[in-house]
Motif scaffolding. Structure first.
Motif, PDB file in Angstrom:
ATOM      1  N   ALA A 423      16.613   3.020 -38.990  1.00 33.45           N
ATOM      2  CA  ALA A 423      16.159   3.425 -40.329  1.00 33.45           C
ATOM      3  C   ALA A 423      16.002   4.936 -40.426  1.00 33.45           C
ATOM      4  N   ASP A 424      15.551   5.573 -39.370  1.00 33.28           N
ATOM      5  CA  ASP A 424      15.399   7.026 -39.376  1.00 33.28           C
ATOM      6  C   ASP A 424      16.733   7.735 -39.181  1.00 33.28           C
ATOM      7  N   ALA A 425      17.641   7.121 -38.413  1.00 32.19           N
ATOM      8  CA  ALA A 425      18.866   7.806 -38.026  1.00 32.19           C
ATOM      9  C   ALA A 425      19.977   7.712 -39.070  1.00 32.19           C
ATOM     10  N   LEU A 426      20.075   6.593 -39.766  1.00 30.85           N
ATOM     11  CA  LEU A 426      21.205   6.394 -40.668  1.00 30.85           C
ATOM     12  C   LEU A 426      21.343   7.475 -41.740  1.00 30.85           C
ATOM     13  N   PRO A 427      20.251   7.917 -42.379  1.00 29.76           N
ATOM     14  CA  PRO A 427      20.404   8.945 -43.415  1.00 29.76           C
ATOM     15  C   PRO A 427      20.990  10.256 -42.904  1.00 29.76           C
ATOM     16  N   ARG A 428      21.011  10.473 -41.608  1.00 30.91           N
ATOM     17  CA  ARG A 428      21.516  11.726 -41.061  1.00 30.91           C
ATOM     18  C   ARG A 428      23.028  11.679 -40.797  1.00 30.91           C
ATOM     19  N   LEU A 429      23.635  10.513 -40.966  1.00 33.99           N
ATOM     20  CA  LEU A 429      25.064  10.389 -40.721  1.00 33.99           C
ATOM     21  C   LEU A 429      25.855  10.712 -41.981  1.00 33.99           C
ATOM     22  N   SER A 430      27.133  10.995 -41.824  1.00 36.82           N
ATOM     23  CA  SER A 430      28.010  11.311 -42.957  1.00 36.82           C
ATOM     24  C   SER A 430      27.985  10.183 -43.971  1.00 36.82           C
ATOM     25  N   ALA A 431      27.863  10.526 -45.229  1.00 37.20           N
ATOM     26  CA  ALA A 431      27.773   9.518 -46.287  1.00 37.20           C
ATOM     27  C   ALA A 431      29.163   9.026 -46.685  1.00 37.20           C
ATOM     28  N   GLY A 432      29.178   7.816 -47.217  1.00 39.47           N
ATOM     29  CA  GLY A 432      30.383   7.311 -47.863  1.00 39.47           C
ATOM     30  C   GLY A 432      31.368   6.600 -46.980  1.00 39.47           C
ATOM     31  N   GLN A 433      31.403   6.893 -45.688  1.00 40.53           N
ATOM     32  CA  GLN A 433      32.395   6.271 -44.824  1.00 40.53           C
ATOM     33  C   GLN A 433      31.904   4.934 -44.279  1.00 40.53           C
ATOM     34  N   ARG A 434      32.843   4.125 -43.860  1.00 43.39           N
ATOM     35  CA  ARG A 434      32.508   2.832 -43.267  1.00 43.39           C
ATOM     36  C   ARG A 434      31.796   3.048 -41.928  1.00 43.39           C
ATOM     37  N   LEU A 435      30.769   2.236 -41.688  1.00 42.10           N
ATOM     38  CA  LEU A 435      30.073   2.256 -40.420  1.00 42.10           C
ATOM     39  C   LEU A 435      30.690   1.220 -39.495  1.00 42.10           C
ATOM     40  N   VAL A 436      30.989   1.614 -38.276  1.00 37.39           N
ATOM     41  CA  VAL A 436      31.528   0.690 -37.283  1.00 37.39           C
ATOM     42  C   VAL A 436      30.584   0.675 -36.089  1.00 37.39           C
ATOM     43  N   LEU A 437      30.022  -0.487 -35.803  1.00 37.32           N
ATOM     44  CA  LEU A 437      29.073  -0.621 -34.710  1.00 37.32           C
ATOM     45  C   LEU A 437      29.788  -1.018 -33.432  1.00 37.32           C
ATOM     46  N   THR A 438      29.361  -0.423 -32.331  1.00 37.97           N
ATOM     47  CA  THR A 438      29.854  -0.835 -31.033  1.00 37.97           C
ATOM     48  C   THR A 438      28.707  -0.824 -30.035  1.00 37.97           C
ATOM     49  N   SER A 439      28.934  -1.474 -28.909  1.00 36.68           N
ATOM     50  CA  SER A 439      28.007  -1.484 -27.780  1.00 36.68           C
ATOM     51  C   SER A 439      28.839  -1.784 -26.552  1.00 36.68           C
ATOM     52  N   CYS A 440      28.209  -1.969 -25.425  1.00 39.16           N
ATOM     53  CA  CYS A 440      28.985  -2.093 -24.180  1.00 39.16           C
ATOM     54  C   CYS A 440      30.041  -3.185 -24.272  1.00 39.16           C
ATOM     55  N   ASP A 441      29.607  -4.427 -24.585  1.00 41.75           N
ATOM     56  CA  ASP A 441      30.552  -5.540 -24.699  1.00 41.75           C
ATOM     57  C   ASP A 441      30.670  -6.069 -26.119  1.00 41.75           C
ATOM     58  N   GLY A 442      29.996  -5.419 -27.042  1.00 41.06           N
ATOM     59  CA  GLY A 442      30.069  -5.799 -28.439  1.00 41.06           C
ATOM     60  C   GLY A 442      28.966  -6.717 -28.912  1.00 41.06           C
ATOM     61  N   ASP A 443      28.270  -7.391 -28.007  1.00 44.80           N
ATOM     62  CA  ASP A 443      27.258  -8.356 -28.441  1.00 44.80           C
ATOM     63  C   ASP A 443      26.116  -7.683 -29.195  1.00 44.80           C
ATOM     64  N   LEU A 444      25.585  -6.607 -28.660  1.00 47.21           N
ATOM     65  CA  LEU A 444      24.465  -5.943 -29.321  1.00 47.21           C
ATOM     66  C   LEU A 444      24.861  -5.450 -30.703  1.00 47.21           C
ATOM     67  N   ALA A 445      26.089  -5.016 -30.859  1.00 45.42           N
ATOM     68  CA  ALA A 445      26.562  -4.584 -32.175  1.00 45.42           C
ATOM     69  C   ALA A 445      26.494  -5.741 -33.170  1.00 45.42           C
TER      70      ALA A 445
END
Length: 531
Positions: A423-445
């Motif tokens: 919640a604190d970090a997302l507003p600091r990222l570039s606006a408008g673009q698609r968010l793609v989540l990743t993690s080591c094996d993908g499960d946490l994403a």
């Protein structure tokens, strides 16, 4: 969203359960680094960010009594809601959190795996475990004395740094394999680790088993070696030899005698299968204490790989419910008996060795993956690595791995974010673009999709298979802490691992270990008893 009220558990209630031997899981839901800076003795690290990855193995019984706490960060309500969604039905919040524990007079410990480390100090103080300081060991090696140096850490740690001429023999293997490593009773045996605990426990294991050799711990391990101005080896690969019949039989005889002294209990397979069908209100942990390679070659269904030396060194990494039931298995009774003898001394009152071990059983082959809840279903797109690579200019990649794993290798340009602080970090990222989540094996994403959906209307996708799939596809990997939205403070940097530790940090770590016995006395909940 309105969350239901959480029951409040008092500090007195938690302490009473610990002292009286009743089951309780005390989970610290902060990240590992804040946890390492202060927590109750038997608190187990279960970060809110990775609950789904760890909790089903740490707390296998859904109605086990669980108490959560933080240090005022507001994480407990979210953690409790997540546990409730997973089916946990007996979850409470520690009254006042960590500060409430302090105000009630509870002792606070720093570092990680503290019960095992404090127990090791108590063993040395009680049994006067013999030790030699680094320069004396170096002199013996230089003089070509009749001495063997056995490194009781995991092989990966040994490879990073080791005593010159030392051989990797993880602690749970010492009693089983000593006859092959030091066939002459005149040979002096020196056991080392990085600091103190595994060298003390390893040395005392051999002494408790009645080996005829003189046995010493390397005082303060590789830290003591470094502080003495001596050079370590790097990249060594000496491992224990194949086990001879003579060594196995000698170890079995020693294990039988030790079992009687320590009061080790045994359980037959029929009883174990009955416990598996109906644990009877007890948290059941099935642990195979052989080497990881032996485990992968064939293990009993339902058992986890928990090499004996590491299990004693870091019990809280496998067992989250204090006073649960532990069943240990191996193929000869030696390593399971040795581990059980230590766990009993560490206050685990319901420890059993499986009679007959693996003999005659149908075995599973390969690693046993951690227990995790099913991945959430939904309409979120899962992008193949090649697809993401082609669409990177339209994407903001968020990596939810730990900072250590992120630094070891991540998708180029990916942002390191701590899931609990999205919640604190997302507003600091570039606006408008698609968010793609990743993690080591993908499960946490996948588990974090709901978190993201509650915070933003931006389109969201996940990287199929996570960063591991990206790397397996031969796509480029970026290393280092290249893009962190906030200060990295999720993983504890251990002052006894790696080659870049400051002298002051290593000395401070030793000084802390020396003070653990006094802390145990003030705490009063440990239940340790040294043979």
């Amino acid at each position: 969203m309105i969350r239901p009220a959480i029951r409040i558990a008092s500090v007195a209630e938690v302490r009473a359960a610990l002292i009286e031997g009743r089951e309780i899981a005390l989970f610290d839901v902060r990240e590992e680094a804040p946890y390492s800076r202060g927590h109750p003795l038997f608190a187990v690290s279960l970060p809110l960010s990775r609950i789904e990855l760890k909790v089903l193995d740490l707390a296998p019984r859904l109605d086990a009594p669980i108490v959560l706490y933080d240090d005022g960060e507001g994480l407990v309500a979210r953690a409790a809601a997540r546990l409730a969604a997973l089916g946990y039905s007996n979850v409470a919040e520690l009254d006042g959190g960590l500060q409430g524990w302090r105000r009630a007079g509870g002792e606070v410990f720093i570092d990680v795996n503290v019960p095992s480390k404090a127990f090791g100090e108590l063993v040395e103080a009680t049994r006067h475990t013999p030790s030699l300081e680094a320069r004396e060991v170096a002199r013996l090696i230089a003089d070509d004395a009749d001495v063997v140096v056995l490194d009781s850490r995991r092989f990966e740690e040994y490879r990073t740094m080791s005593i010159p001429g030392g051989t990797s023999v993880p602690g749970g293997e010492l009693v089983l394999r000593l006859q092959d490593l030091a066939p002459r009773p005149e040979t002096t045996v020196i056991v080392n680790c990085a600091g103190r605990t595994r060298s003390i426990i390893g040395s005392q294991s051999l002494i408790n088993a009645g080996v005829p050799n003189k046995v010493f711990a390397l005082r303060n391990g590789t830290i003591g070696w470094t502080l003495a101005g001596l050079e370590l080896d790097h990249g060594a690969a000496r491992r224990f030899p194949d086990l001879s019949a003579e060594a196995r039989e000698a170890a079995r005889q020693r294990a039988r005698a030790l079992a009687q002294r320590a009061g080790v209990r045994f359980v037959d397979r029929d009883t174990l299968e009955a416990w598996q069908r109906d644990p009877g209100g007890v948290s059941l942990y099935l642990l195979d204490v052989r080497t990881p390679e032996e485990f992968d070659a064939g293990h009993l269904p339902g058992f986890r790989s928990a090499p004996g030396g590491q299990l004693v060194q870091a019990t809280d990494e496998w067992v989250g419910v204090r006073h649960g039931r532990l069943v240990l298995a191996d193929d000869d009774g030696v390593r399971a008996t040795l581990a059980a003898s230590w766990l009993i001394q560490m206050g685990w009152r319901d420890v059993h060795v499986l009679e007959g071990g693996l003999a005659g059983a149908a075995l599973e082959v390969g690693p046993r993956p951690p227990r995790r809840p099913p991945l959430p279903s939904g309409a979120v797109a899962a992008l193949a690595p090649q697809t993401l690579a082609a669409e990177m200019e339209h994407s903001v990649v968020i990596d939810l791995a730990t900072s250590r794993r992120y630094a070891a290798g991540h998708v180029p340009g990916a942002w390191l974010l701590v899931r609990a602080r999205l919640a604190d970090a997302l507003p600091r990222l570039s606006a408008g673009q698609r968010l793609v989540l990743t993690s080591c094996d993908g499960d946490l994403a996948h588990y974090a999709i709901a978190d993201i959906a509650a915070l933003t209307d931006r389109p969201v996708a996940v990287l199929a298979g996570g960063t591991a799939a990206w790397q397996a596809a031969g796509l480029p990997i970026e290393r280092g802490l290249t893009r962190a939205v906030e200060e990295v403070d999720d993983v504890y940097k251990r002052p006894y691992e790696g080659n870049d530790n400051a002298t002051a940090a290593m000395q401070a770590y030793l000084d802390w270990e020396f003070g653990l016995i006094a802390q145990l006395k003030r705490d009063g909940t440990h239940g340790f008893r040294v043979l």
